[in-house]
Motif scaffolding. Structure first.
Motif, PDB file in Angstrom:
ATOM      1  N   LEU A 234       8.265   2.045   3.856  1.00 52.00           N
ATOM      2  CA  LEU A 234       9.448   4.253   4.588  1.00 52.00           C
ATOM      3  C   LEU A 234      10.865   3.105   4.169  1.00 52.00           C
ATOM      4  CD1 LEU A 234       7.118   4.585   7.949  1.00 52.00           C
ATOM      5  CD2 LEU A 234       7.489   6.170   6.226  1.00 52.00           C
TER       6      LEU A 234
ATOM      7  N   SER B 135       7.203  -4.510   9.272  1.00 51.69           N
ATOM      8  CA  SER B 135       5.841  -4.040   9.577  1.00 51.69           C
ATOM      9  C   SER B 135       5.980  -4.450   7.857  1.00 51.69           C
ATOM     10  CB  SER B 135       4.713  -3.002  10.378  1.00 51.69           C
ATOM     11  OG  SER B 135       5.885  -2.558  10.703  1.00 51.69           O
ATOM     12  N   HIS B 136       4.272  -3.327   7.603  1.00 49.83           N
ATOM     13  CA  HIS B 136       3.591  -3.564   6.601  1.00 49.83           C
ATOM     14  C   HIS B 136       4.555  -1.865   6.435  1.00 49.83           C
ATOM     15  CE1 HIS B 136       1.713  -1.899   3.315  1.00 49.83           C
ATOM     16  NE2 HIS B 136       1.004  -2.722   2.956  1.00 49.83           N
ATOM     17  N   SER B 137       3.960  -0.911   7.666  1.00 54.50           N
ATOM     18  CA  SER B 137       4.162   0.364   6.933  1.00 54.50           C
ATOM     19  C   SER B 137       5.678   0.699   6.922  1.00 54.50           C
ATOM     20  CB  SER B 137       3.487   0.885   8.580  1.00 54.50           C
ATOM     21  OG  SER B 137       2.124   0.613   8.090  1.00 54.50           O
ATOM     22  N   ARG B 138       6.102  -0.260   8.176  1.00 59.88           N
ATOM     23  CA  ARG B 138       8.109   0.024   7.975  1.00 59.88           C
ATOM     24  C   ARG B 138       8.690  -0.504   7.088  1.00 59.88           C
ATOM     25  NH1 ARG B 138      10.096  -2.847  12.319  1.00 59.88           N
ATOM     26  NH2 ARG B 138       8.861  -2.621  13.781  1.00 59.88           N
TER      27      ARG B 138
ATOM     28  N   ASP C  53       0.740  -1.304  -0.281  1.00 58.16           N
ATOM     29  CA  ASP C  53       0.033   0.014  -0.502  1.00 58.16           C
ATOM     30  C   ASP C  53       0.861   1.521  -0.043  1.00 58.16           C
ATOM     31  OD1 ASP C  53      -2.181  -1.284   0.100  1.00 58.16           O
ATOM     32  OD2 ASP C  53      -2.988  -1.161   2.135  1.00 58.16           O
TER      33      ASP C  53
ATOM     34  N   MET D  16      -2.427   4.830   0.958  1.00 59.45           N
ATOM     35  CA  MET D  16      -2.307   3.874   1.789  1.00 59.45           C
ATOM     36  C   MET D  16      -2.518   2.842   2.828  1.00 59.45           C
ATOM     37  SD  MET D  16       1.015   6.141   1.441  1.00 59.45           S
ATOM     38  CE  MET D  16       1.357   5.790   3.323  1.00 59.45           C
ATOM     39  N   HIS D  17      -1.824   2.374   3.757  1.00 62.70           N
ATOM     40  CA  HIS D  17      -1.976   1.645   4.728  1.00 62.70           C
ATOM     41  C   HIS D  17      -3.480   1.662   5.818  1.00 62.70           C
ATOM     42  CE1 HIS D  17      -1.836  -3.096   6.310  1.00 62.70           C
ATOM     43  NE2 HIS D  17      -2.082  -2.177   7.443  1.00 62.70           N
TER      44      HIS D  17
END
Length: 446
Positions: A325, A319-322, A165, A217-218
């Motif tokens: 980034l 994680s997905h967000s990390r 995402d 975004m997730h």
């Protein structure tokens, strides 16, 4: 600059406002494919986000055509119309793929045709500045082949990285920002009109990505699909082609002497422009690794799998967000590092800063592998992941296999720990993938 900012805002606003209605249309049209083995989302999500992005592109070009200074670009150059023609064709192919999932070879043929349409309207590479040789003029066939190859490579590089995402939109936005700063410097500081179309393409591409990212975004409410990923890849390639091979090194007037000496001295200036792969190095690396990996196994280069860089980040434990980034970090480091080096290649501080940031990036990549353990007295003040594992109160039956998630010997070594498959909820925060049994074995998903 004000007209560029207005074009950016209009493009972003149109893309953002249309994404919501496009999402409803995608649901009604049934553009919500079943979750595949290589996917990381847990619920069916509508595609066709590229529809909003395409209309954002059209709005940006329309507004620029009616502005005082930017309107002159449409009178002197046919490149904006060439971009719109190629973008419309590649977008239409992407929409059909999002709905009906057409064959990969058909998509490849469509990408080549879209690139050919732009070449026929004048958006092509005319010559290449080669260090130590000078500006080498290309024949019509050489320029056409190089242009088509550049477009196809860039489109597929962006398409391959579109797996998490907000990942593709964010990485392309970073690349477009670096490209805009460079092209604007060439056009405004040195007065080279050939860089004006590339500057416009970059700012419109930034608006398309920025307008779509809030919805993507997730956890994403809509995916851009191939209609979006192939579109932004083509726009990024068109910007590089628009200025690469059309800016004479002597026109910069940075150095006196022969053309050969000028080209040799201005090599740092051309680093971000010779190939768009410089500013999308991460997607390009993912593309090359995917082709090598699949052909090594005797598979088609277009066969989907879960071996992409973002998939491996999830398997490591991010994680997905990390993971997103981290990919942003590497894209920005490469893009803006090349941009800074092109401005002042003699400064060692630039090289030193890139080395330091690269070291930090490597530490962030491997961070889940080296999870620190807090001492006993500090366990009450740290998250559970940093606490030592306590031994179970009762010894398990020897005939019963141990549960990997039930803890273990507090003094166990990393080699004694039972590996846990990627995608299982709760493993080092990697909760982006649901705990589906068909995702536990990567070999099945390949």
């Amino acid at each position: 600059m004000r007209e560029y900012l207005l074009t950016l805002c209009i493009t972003a606003a149109v893309t953002y406002l249309l994404t919501g209605p496009v999402r409803k249309f995608a649901i009604v049209a049934g553009a919500m494919p079943e979750i595949r083995a290589r996917d990381v989302h847990r619920e069916p999500t509508p595609r066709l986000g590229g529809i909003a992005m395409f209309f954002g592109l059209c709005a940006g070009l329309l507004v620029a055509d009616h502005l005082t200074n930017l309107s002159q670009l449409f009178e002197k150059s046919n490149e904006p119309r060439a971009l719109l023609s190629g973008a419309a064709l590649i977008w239409l192919i992407g929409v059909l793929d999002d709905k009906f999932e057409i064959d990969a070879l058909i998509k490849l043929g469509g990408q080549m045709i879209a690139a050919g349409v732009m070449v026929m309207q004048g958006l092509t590479i005319l010559w290449l500045p080669i260090p130590g040789v000078g500006s080498v003029a290309l024949t019509q066939w050489q320029g056409t082949l190089l242009t088509v190859a550049l477009v196809v490579i860039t489109i597929n590089a962006v398409n391959f990285v579109d797996g998490l995402d907000g990942l593709a939109a964010g990485m392309v936005c970073i690349a477009a920002t670096a490209f805009f700063l460079y092209a604007y410097r060439i056009w405004y500081s040195y007065g080279i009109e050939a860089a004006a179309p590339a500057t416009l393409f970059a700012v419109i591409l930034m608006g398309m990505c920025l307008g779509f990212m809030p919805h993507n975004m997730h956890p994403a409410r809509i995916f851009m699909g191939d209609s979006g990923s192939m579109l932004i890849g083509l726009v990024l390639a068109a910007g590089a082609i628009s200025v690469t091979g059309q800016v004479d090194p002597d026109a910069l007037k940075l150095f006196a002497g022969s053309e050969k000496e000028a080209v040799h001295q201005t090599v740092p200036v051309y680093i971000p422009l010779l190939l768009p792969l410089t500013i999308i190095a991460v997607p390009a690396a993912d593309l090359i690794l995917a082709i090598v990996r699949r052909t090594w196994r005797g598979q088609s280069p277009f066969a989907a799998d879960r071996g992409h860089l973002h998939h491996r980040l999830l398997e490591i434990g991010h994680s997905h967000s990390r993971a997103v980034l981290i990919m942003y970090f590497w894209s920005a480091l490469i893009a803006f590092g090349a941009l800074t080096y092109s401005v002042n290649s003699a400064s060692m501080w630039i090289v030193l800063s890139v080395v330091i940031l690269s070291t930090i990036g490597l530490i962030l990549l491997l961070l889940p592998r080296f999870t620190p353990r807090a001492p006993r007295w500090a366990e009450a003040f740290v998250p559970p992941r940093y606490r030592r594992r306590r031994a179970p109160a009762t010894a398990p039956d020897a005939s019963t296999p141990a549960d990997p998630g039930s803890g273990g010997d507090p003094e166990e070594t990393p080699g004694d720990r039972t590996p846990v498959a990627a995608g299982v909820s709760g493993v080092n925060g990697a909760t982006a993938i649901g705990s589906r049994a068909r995702l536990a074995d990567r070999s099945r998903a390949r």
